[in-house]
Design a protein around this motif. Structure first.
Motif, PDB file in Angstrom:
ATOM      1  N   MET A  45      24.648  35.119  36.459  1.00 41.62           N
ATOM      2  CA  MET A  45      26.016  34.951  36.955  1.00 41.62           C
ATOM      3  C   MET A  45      26.888  34.291  35.895  1.00 41.62           C
ATOM      4  SD  MET A  45      28.082  35.571  39.376  1.00 41.62           S
ATOM      5  CE  MET A  45      27.029  35.929  40.768  1.00 41.62           C
ATOM      6  N   ARG A  46      26.360  33.288  35.196  1.00 41.04           N
ATOM      7  CA  ARG A  46      27.136  32.626  34.160  1.00 41.04           C
ATOM      8  C   ARG A  46      27.565  33.610  33.088  1.00 41.04           C
ATOM      9  NH1 ARG A  46      23.514  27.273  32.807  1.00 41.04           N
ATOM     10  NH2 ARG A  46      23.680  26.221  34.826  1.00 41.04           N
ATOM     11  N   PHE A  47      26.605  34.442  32.683  1.00 38.14           N
ATOM     12  CA  PHE A  47      26.911  35.378  31.608  1.00 38.14           C
ATOM     13  C   PHE A  47      27.959  36.394  32.063  1.00 38.14           C
ATOM     14  CE2 PHE A  47      26.587  38.882  28.789  1.00 38.14           C
ATOM     15  CZ  PHE A  47      26.344  38.289  27.560  1.00 38.14           C
ATOM     16  N   SER A  48      27.857  36.851  33.312  1.00 31.05           N
ATOM     17  CA  SER A  48      28.827  37.813  33.825  1.00 31.05           C
ATOM     18  C   SER A  48      30.225  37.231  33.799  1.00 31.05           C
ATOM     19  CB  SER A  48      28.454  38.226  35.250  1.00 31.05           C
ATOM     20  OG  SER A  48      27.193  38.859  35.262  1.00 31.05           O
ATOM     21  N   LEU A  49      30.360  35.952  34.142  1.00 30.37           N
ATOM     22  CA  LEU A  49      31.666  35.310  34.156  1.00 30.37           C
ATOM     23  C   LEU A  49      32.237  35.228  32.746  1.00 30.37           C
ATOM     24  CD1 LEU A  49      33.782  33.888  35.880  1.00 30.37           C
ATOM     25  CD2 LEU A  49      32.558  31.751  35.516  1.00 30.37           C
ATOM     26  N   LEU A  50      31.384  34.853  31.784  1.00 34.19           N
ATOM     27  CA  LEU A  50      31.840  34.763  30.404  1.00 34.19           C
ATOM     28  C   LEU A  50      32.217  36.126  29.867  1.00 34.19           C
ATOM     29  CD1 LEU A  50      29.277  32.239  28.907  1.00 34.19           C
ATOM     30  CD2 LEU A  50      31.726  31.873  29.213  1.00 34.19           C
ATOM     31  N   ALA A  51      31.422  37.136  30.199  1.00 33.02           N
ATOM     32  CA  ALA A  51      31.701  38.474  29.711  1.00 33.02           C
ATOM     33  C   ALA A  51      33.010  38.995  30.279  1.00 33.02           C
ATOM     34  CB  ALA A  51      30.548  39.414  30.078  1.00 33.02           C
ATOM     35  N   PRO A  82      17.231  38.720  21.980  1.00 35.16           N
ATOM     36  CA  PRO A  82      17.089  38.610  23.435  1.00 35.16           C
ATOM     37  C   PRO A  82      18.117  37.648  24.025  1.00 35.16           C
ATOM     38  CG  PRO A  82      15.379  37.354  22.325  1.00 35.16           C
ATOM     39  CD  PRO A  82      16.096  38.116  21.249  1.00 35.16           C
ATOM     40  N   VAL A  83      18.764  38.079  25.081  1.00 37.91           N
ATOM     41  CA  VAL A  83      19.770  37.261  25.774  1.00 37.91           C
ATOM     42  C   VAL A  83      19.508  37.365  27.271  1.00 37.91           C
ATOM     43  CG1 VAL A  83      22.238  36.880  26.152  1.00 37.91           C
ATOM     44  CG2 VAL A  83      21.455  37.820  23.969  1.00 37.91           C
ATOM     45  N   THR A  84      19.468  36.250  27.971  1.00 37.70           N
ATOM     46  CA  THR A  84      19.236  36.273  29.406  1.00 37.70           C
ATOM     47  C   THR A  84      20.557  36.312  30.166  1.00 37.70           C
ATOM     48  OG1 THR A  84      19.297  33.874  29.737  1.00 37.70           O
ATOM     49  CG2 THR A  84      17.199  34.838  29.008  1.00 37.70           C
ATOM     50  N   SER A  85      20.486  36.675  31.425  1.00 38.50           N
ATOM     51  CA  SER A  85      21.690  36.736  32.256  1.00 38.50           C
ATOM     52  C   SER A  85      22.260  35.358  32.524  1.00 38.50           C
ATOM     53  CB  SER A  85      21.371  37.430  33.586  1.00 38.50           C
ATOM     54  OG  SER A  85      20.347  36.728  34.284  1.00 38.50           O
ATOM     55  N   GLU A  86      21.472  34.313  32.258  1.00 37.10           N
ATOM     56  CA  GLU A  86      21.936  32.944  32.461  1.00 37.10           C
ATOM     57  C   GLU A  86      22.559  32.342  31.199  1.00 37.10           C
ATOM     58  OE1 GLU A  86      21.963  31.252  35.410  1.00 37.10           O
ATOM     59  OE2 GLU A  86      21.429  33.237  36.159  1.00 37.10           O
ATOM     60  N   SER A  87      22.545  33.087  30.108  1.00 33.88           N
ATOM     61  CA  SER A  87      23.091  32.561  28.854  1.00 33.88           C
ATOM     62  C   SER A  87      24.591  32.319  28.966  1.00 33.88           C
ATOM     63  CB  SER A  87      22.826  33.549  27.715  1.00 33.88           C
ATOM     64  OG  SER A  87      21.447  33.719  27.481  1.00 33.88           O
ATOM     65  N   THR A  88      25.059  31.273  28.325  1.00 34.12           N
ATOM     66  CA  THR A  88      26.493  30.969  28.317  1.00 34.12           C
ATOM     67  C   THR A  88      27.132  31.259  26.962  1.00 34.12           C
ATOM     68  OG1 THR A  88      26.007  28.663  27.743  1.00 34.12           O
ATOM     69  CG2 THR A  88      26.257  29.196  30.088  1.00 34.12           C
ATOM     70  N   THR A  89      26.328  31.669  26.003  1.00 36.68           N
ATOM     71  CA  THR A  89      26.846  32.060  24.696  1.00 36.68           C
ATOM     72  C   THR A  89      26.146  33.330  24.231  1.00 36.68           C
ATOM     73  OG1 THR A  89      25.227  30.681  23.542  1.00 36.68           O
ATOM     74  CG2 THR A  89      27.399  29.701  23.971  1.00 36.68           C
ATOM     75  N   MET A  90      26.756  33.996  23.289  1.00 35.90           N
ATOM     76  CA  MET A  90      26.184  35.214  22.734  1.00 35.90           C
ATOM     77  C   MET A  90      25.730  34.967  21.302  1.00 35.90           C
ATOM     78  SD  MET A  90      29.009  38.080  23.749  1.00 35.90           S
ATOM     79  CE  MET A  90      29.421  38.499  25.431  1.00 35.90           C
ATOM     80  N   PRO A  91      24.552  35.478  20.916  1.00 35.98           N
ATOM     81  CA  PRO A  91      24.220  35.445  19.498  1.00 35.98           C
ATOM     82  C   PRO A  91      25.140  36.405  18.752  1.00 35.98           C
ATOM     83  CG  PRO A  91      22.555  36.647  20.738  1.00 35.98           C
ATOM     84  CD  PRO A  91      23.475  36.037  21.742  1.00 35.98           C
ATOM     85  N   VAL A  92      25.472  36.055  17.526  1.00 33.93           N
ATOM     86  CA  VAL A  92      26.391  36.852  16.723  1.00 33.93           C
ATOM     87  C   VAL A  92      25.760  37.123  15.361  1.00 33.93           C
ATOM     88  CG1 VAL A  92      28.678  36.935  15.629  1.00 33.93           C
ATOM     89  CG2 VAL A  92      28.397  35.836  17.860  1.00 33.93           C
TER      90      VAL A  92
END
Length: 231
Positions: free
Chosen positions: A1-7, A101-111
């Motif tokens: 959910m956190r990642f969806s909000l950030l995205a 690898p990035v989980t749906s709970e991540s709040t940042t994205m690797p770049v």
């Protein structure tokens, strides 16, 4: 959910030109600045795409790949051998991010950021599973030859039995920022139509500034979303 909000916030601030699938910018870059082109690896729907998949960049520009869940990667290829790592030429290997690898709970994205050193076309693909065969590929500075297009590359990629994984270390040919906001260098950053211009001390400083701007913009948009939900 956190990642969806950030995205969703990233979409709101309009940091990419995914609608057309091609990134170009007519905005002038201040003297001494480095322009960064933002490319999204996948999206909130989990699509096997790079958005945009075609990028036009000048020598010295940065192309920054931001990775969505679940696990994607970036490998340089050639048009004639899609879904396979570019062979070493004159001691130079293609860029390779490694798996991200990035989980749906991540709040940042690797770049993963790549500096454009010349205008030679740079084909790239995701080396995870069958992602390349499914169309997760792109090109920086596509050639003028009408027979060598991203559509032709992806059509050939669909016939590849197995995508190749580079045998070089992850992070080769670029700069990786993972899990936190970069603080390298000093200066200022601005963005227009999916490209960021940063003033700093060298490419690494510009990279940090451009990514910092991106995360700051996401934070502002998330704040706006939270306020909207609260009311």
């Amino acid at each position: 959910m956190r990642f969806s909000l950030l995205a969703a916030a990233a979409t709101l601030v309009g940091l990419t030109t995914a609608q057309s699938g091609t990134a170009t910018s007519s905005a002038a870059t201040p003297s001494g600045s480095v322009k960064a082109h933002v490319v999204m690896a996948s999206n909130i729907n989990g699509s096997l795409t790079f958005s945009p998949e075609t990028i036009t960049a000048a020598v010295g520009d940065l192309v920054q790949f931001h990775f969505y869940p679940k696990n994607h990667s970036l490998a340089q290829s050639t048009f004639d051998n899609p879904c396979q790592p570019m062979p070493q030429t004159n001691g130079t290997t293609g860029f390779w991010s490694g798996f991200m690898p990035v989980t749906s709970e991540s709040t940042t994205m690797p770049v993963f950021s790549v500096v454009v050193k010349d205008t030679t076309p740079m084909w790239f693909y995701c080396a995870t599973g069958k992602h390349c065969q499914a169309g997760m590929a792109g090109v920086i500075n596509p050639p003028a030859n009408p027979a060598r297009t991203i559509e032709a590359y992806k059509a050939a990629a669909a016939l590849v039995a197995q995508a190749g994984v580079p045998n070089t270390a992850g992070g080769t040919g670029g700069t990786t920022t993972g899990g936190s906001t970069p603080t390298t260098g000093g200066g200022s950053a601005s963005a227009t139509n999916g490209s960021a211009s940063a003033t700093g001390t060298g490419a690494n400083a510009a990279n940090g500034l451009a990514v910092s701007y991106w995360y700051s913009a996401m934070g502002m948009a998330v704040g706006a979303l939270v306020v909207a939900v609260a009311f």
